[in-house]
Design a protein around this motif. Sequence first.
Motif, PDB file in Angstrom:
ATOM      1  N   SER A 192     -24.364  38.615  34.319  1.00 17.74           N
ATOM      2  CA  SER A 192     -25.284  39.735  34.096  1.00 17.74           C
ATOM      3  C   SER A 192     -24.780  40.673  32.999  1.00 17.74           C
ATOM      4  CB  SER A 192     -25.563  40.491  35.396  1.00 17.74           C
ATOM      5  OG  SER A 192     -24.374  40.946  35.995  1.00 17.74           O
ATOM      6  N   ALA A 193     -23.480  40.912  32.926  1.00 17.88           N
ATOM      7  CA  ALA A 193     -22.934  41.764  31.863  1.00 17.88           C
ATOM      8  C   ALA A 193     -23.125  41.111  30.496  1.00 17.88           C
ATOM      9  CB  ALA A 193     -21.454  42.044  32.110  1.00 17.88           C
ATOM     10  N   CYS A 194     -22.851  39.826  30.405  1.00 10.67           N
ATOM     11  CA  CYS A 194     -23.044  39.098  29.152  1.00 10.67           C
ATOM     12  C   CYS A 194     -24.519  39.098  28.767  1.00 10.67           C
ATOM     13  CB  CYS A 194     -22.526  37.664  29.314  1.00 10.67           C
ATOM     14  SG  CYS A 194     -22.591  36.698  27.791  1.00 10.67           S
ATOM     15  N   PHE A 195     -25.392  38.896  29.737  1.00  5.47           N
ATOM     16  CA  PHE A 195     -26.827  38.832  29.460  1.00  5.47           C
ATOM     17  C   PHE A 195     -27.339  40.175  28.950  1.00  5.47           C
ATOM     18  CE2 PHE A 195     -31.352  38.444  30.175  1.00  5.47           C
ATOM     19  CZ  PHE A 195     -31.588  37.146  29.732  1.00  5.47           C
ATOM     20  N   GLU A 196     -26.834  41.266  29.512  1.00  7.84           N
ATOM     21  CA  GLU A 196     -27.256  42.583  29.033  1.00  7.84           C
ATOM     22  C   GLU A 196     -26.848  42.775  27.570  1.00  7.84           C
ATOM     23  OE1 GLU A 196     -26.753  47.308  29.995  1.00  7.84           O
ATOM     24  OE2 GLU A 196     -26.805  45.909  31.683  1.00  7.84           O
ATOM     25  N   GLY A 197     -25.655  42.310  27.214  1.00  9.06           N
ATOM     26  CA  GLY A 197     -25.235  42.363  25.819  1.00  9.06           C
ATOM     27  C   GLY A 197     -26.138  41.540  24.915  1.00  9.06           C
TER      28      GLY A 197
ATOM     29  N   ASP B 271     -32.116  53.129  31.374  1.00  6.02           N
ATOM     30  CA  ASP B 271     -31.988  52.799  32.791  1.00  6.02           C
ATOM     31  C   ASP B 271     -32.290  51.329  33.094  1.00  6.02           C
ATOM     32  OD1 ASP B 271     -34.667  53.163  32.141  1.00  6.02           O
ATOM     33  OD2 ASP B 271     -35.172  54.227  33.988  1.00  6.02           O
ATOM     34  N   LEU B 272     -32.102  50.467  32.092  1.00  4.00           N
ATOM     35  CA  LEU B 272     -32.278  49.037  32.369  1.00  4.00           C
ATOM     36  C   LEU B 272     -31.252  48.610  33.406  1.00  4.00           C
ATOM     37  CD1 LEU B 272     -30.170  46.664  31.165  1.00  4.00           C
ATOM     38  CD2 LEU B 272     -30.909  47.645  29.042  1.00  4.00           C
ATOM     39  N   ALA B 273     -31.599  47.599  34.168  1.00  2.00           N
ATOM     40  CA  ALA B 273     -30.683  47.111  35.213  1.00  2.00           C
ATOM     41  C   ALA B 273     -30.886  45.616  35.410  1.00  2.00           C
ATOM     42  CB  ALA B 273     -30.932  47.850  36.527  1.00  2.00           C
ATOM     43  N   ILE B 274     -29.815  44.968  35.836  1.00  2.00           N
ATOM     44  CA  ILE B 274     -29.884  43.552  36.188  1.00  2.00           C
ATOM     45  C   ILE B 274     -29.281  43.390  37.577  1.00  2.00           C
ATOM     46  CG2 ILE B 274     -29.122  41.211  35.645  1.00  2.00           C
ATOM     47  CD1 ILE B 274     -28.884  42.094  32.701  1.00  2.00           C
ATOM     48  N   ASP B 275     -30.044  42.802  38.465  1.00  2.00           N
ATOM     49  CA  ASP B 275     -29.536  42.424  39.782  1.00  2.00           C
ATOM     50  C   ASP B 275     -29.280  40.925  39.745  1.00  2.00           C
ATOM     51  OD1 ASP B 275     -29.595  44.924  41.190  1.00  2.00           O
ATOM     52  OD2 ASP B 275     -31.781  44.777  41.176  1.00  2.00           O
ATOM     53  N   ALA B 276     -28.023  40.552  39.919  1.00  2.54           N
ATOM     54  CA  ALA B 276     -27.643  39.139  39.864  1.00  2.54           C
ATOM     55  C   ALA B 276     -27.435  38.612  41.278  1.00  2.54           C
ATOM     56  CB  ALA B 276     -26.373  38.975  39.047  1.00  2.54           C
TER      57      ALA B 276
ATOM     58  N   TYR C   3     -20.961  20.796  47.199  1.00  3.29           N
ATOM     59  CA  TYR C   3     -21.174  22.200  46.872  1.00  3.29           C
ATOM     60  C   TYR C   3     -21.833  22.354  45.503  1.00  3.29           C
ATOM     61  CZ  TYR C   3     -18.088  23.291  50.757  1.00  3.29           C
ATOM     62  OH  TYR C   3     -17.525  23.390  52.004  1.00  3.29           O
ATOM     63  N   THR C   4     -22.787  23.254  45.424  1.00  7.66           N
ATOM     64  CA  THR C   4     -23.451  23.590  44.169  1.00  7.66           C
ATOM     65  C   THR C   4     -23.718  25.087  44.142  1.00  7.66           C
ATOM     66  OG1 THR C   4     -25.654  23.169  45.072  1.00  7.66           O
ATOM     67  CG2 THR C   4     -24.580  21.328  43.930  1.00  7.66           C
ATOM     68  N   LEU C   5     -24.098  25.560  42.968  1.00  5.94           N
ATOM     69  CA  LEU C   5     -24.487  26.955  42.800  1.00  5.94           C
ATOM     70  C   LEU C   5     -25.953  27.041  42.416  1.00  5.94           C
ATOM     71  CD1 LEU C   5     -21.523  28.359  40.645  1.00  5.94           C
ATOM     72  CD2 LEU C   5     -21.870  28.648  43.116  1.00  5.94           C
ATOM     73  N   ALA C   6     -26.559  28.152  42.740  1.00  2.74           N
ATOM     74  CA  ALA C   6     -27.870  28.538  42.230  1.00  2.74           C
ATOM     75  C   ALA C   6     -27.744  30.007  41.863  1.00  2.74           C
ATOM     76  CB  ALA C   6     -28.954  28.329  43.277  1.00  2.74           C
ATOM     77  N   ALA C   7     -28.442  30.420  40.825  1.00  3.20           N
ATOM     78  CA  ALA C   7     -28.274  31.804  40.382  1.00  3.20           C
ATOM     79  C   ALA C   7     -29.560  32.354  39.793  1.00  3.20           C
ATOM     80  CB  ALA C   7     -27.158  31.871  39.342  1.00  3.20           C
ATOM     81  N   ARG C   8     -29.734  33.669  39.976  1.00  2.00           N
ATOM     82  CA  ARG C   8     -30.889  34.364  39.430  1.00  2.00           C
ATOM     83  C   ARG C   8     -30.453  35.703  38.861  1.00  2.00           C
ATOM     84  NH1 ARG C   8     -31.073  32.084  43.701  1.00  2.00           N
ATOM     85  NH2 ARG C   8     -30.551  33.859  45.007  1.00  2.00           N
ATOM     86  N   LEU C   9     -31.023  36.039  37.726  1.00  2.00           N
ATOM     87  CA  LEU C   9     -30.892  37.387  37.179  1.00  2.00           C
ATOM     88  C   LEU C   9     -32.271  38.019  37.300  1.00  2.00           C
ATOM     89  CD1 LEU C   9     -28.824  36.956  33.881  1.00  2.00           C
ATOM     90  CD2 LEU C   9     -27.996  37.469  36.189  1.00  2.00           C
ATOM     91  N   LYS C  10     -32.333  39.169  37.959  1.00  2.00           N
ATOM     92  CA  LYS C  10     -33.579  39.924  38.067  1.00  2.00           C
ATOM     93  C   LYS C  10     -33.443  41.124  37.140  1.00  2.00           C
ATOM     94  CE  LYS C  10     -34.524  38.320  42.722  1.00  2.00           C
ATOM     95  NZ  LYS C  10     -34.734  38.698  44.132  1.00  2.00           N
ATOM     96  N   VAL C  11     -34.177  41.079  36.032  1.00  2.00           N
ATOM     97  CA  VAL C  11     -34.033  42.055  34.959  1.00  2.00           C
ATOM     98  C   VAL C  11     -35.135  43.110  35.056  1.00  2.00           C
ATOM     99  CG1 VAL C  11     -33.906  42.368  32.457  1.00  2.00           C
ATOM    100  CG2 VAL C  11     -33.032  40.252  33.495  1.00  2.00           C
ATOM    101  N   CYS C  12     -34.721  44.370  35.059  1.00  2.00           N
ATOM    102  CA  CYS C  12     -35.649  45.494  35.110  1.00  2.00           C
ATOM    103  C   CYS C  12     -35.542  46.271  33.799  1.00  2.00           C
ATOM    104  CB  CYS C  12     -35.300  46.388  36.304  1.00  2.00           C
ATOM    105  SG  CYS C  12     -36.382  47.811  36.463  1.00  2.00           S
ATOM    106  N   LEU C  13     -36.640  46.319  33.053  1.00  2.00           N
ATOM    107  CA  LEU C  13     -36.699  47.033  31.773  1.00  2.00           C
ATOM    108  C   LEU C  13     -37.824  48.067  31.840  1.00  2.00           C
ATOM    109  CD1 LEU C  13     -36.252  43.911  29.473  1.00  2.00           C
ATOM    110  CD2 LEU C  13     -34.612  45.768  29.767  1.00  2.00           C
TER     111      LEU C  13
END
Length: 139
Positions: free
Chosen positions: A56-61, A77-82, A93-103
Amino acid sequence: MMTQTPKTLYTAHVHVTGGREGAARSSDGRLDIQLAAPGSAGAGTNPEQLFAAGWSACFEGAMGIAAKQQGVTLPADLAIDAEVDLRLGDDGYTLAARLKVCLPGLDRDQAQAVIDAASRTCPYSKAVAGNIDAAVILV
């Protein structure tokens, strides 16, 4: 056609001992944390939380770069909930991931254009694309 060797901009050096119940320390001392398995009572974070924070930090950049290229000002006040899921299935084992971006304050089409451009340039987004169940969602 010659291909150019990528230029290394930064290399993180982190020493981990004890796995999910251990510790992690970077060579420069800026990261010095205890690790604990997800859901355990142990004091510490886990790899899934670290991945969520890093992506999420990289994505915001990346959104900042995309917005500048598109002539758009990102809201203060943009925000990302990861969210990062650790899953166990038939294939292990596997991963799944979501970034919820608020602009807030950005037109939906403008916001989506920034997100789409950031998805193409963020190194974390490139790393997960096609490798895990991942999504970036405008909320």
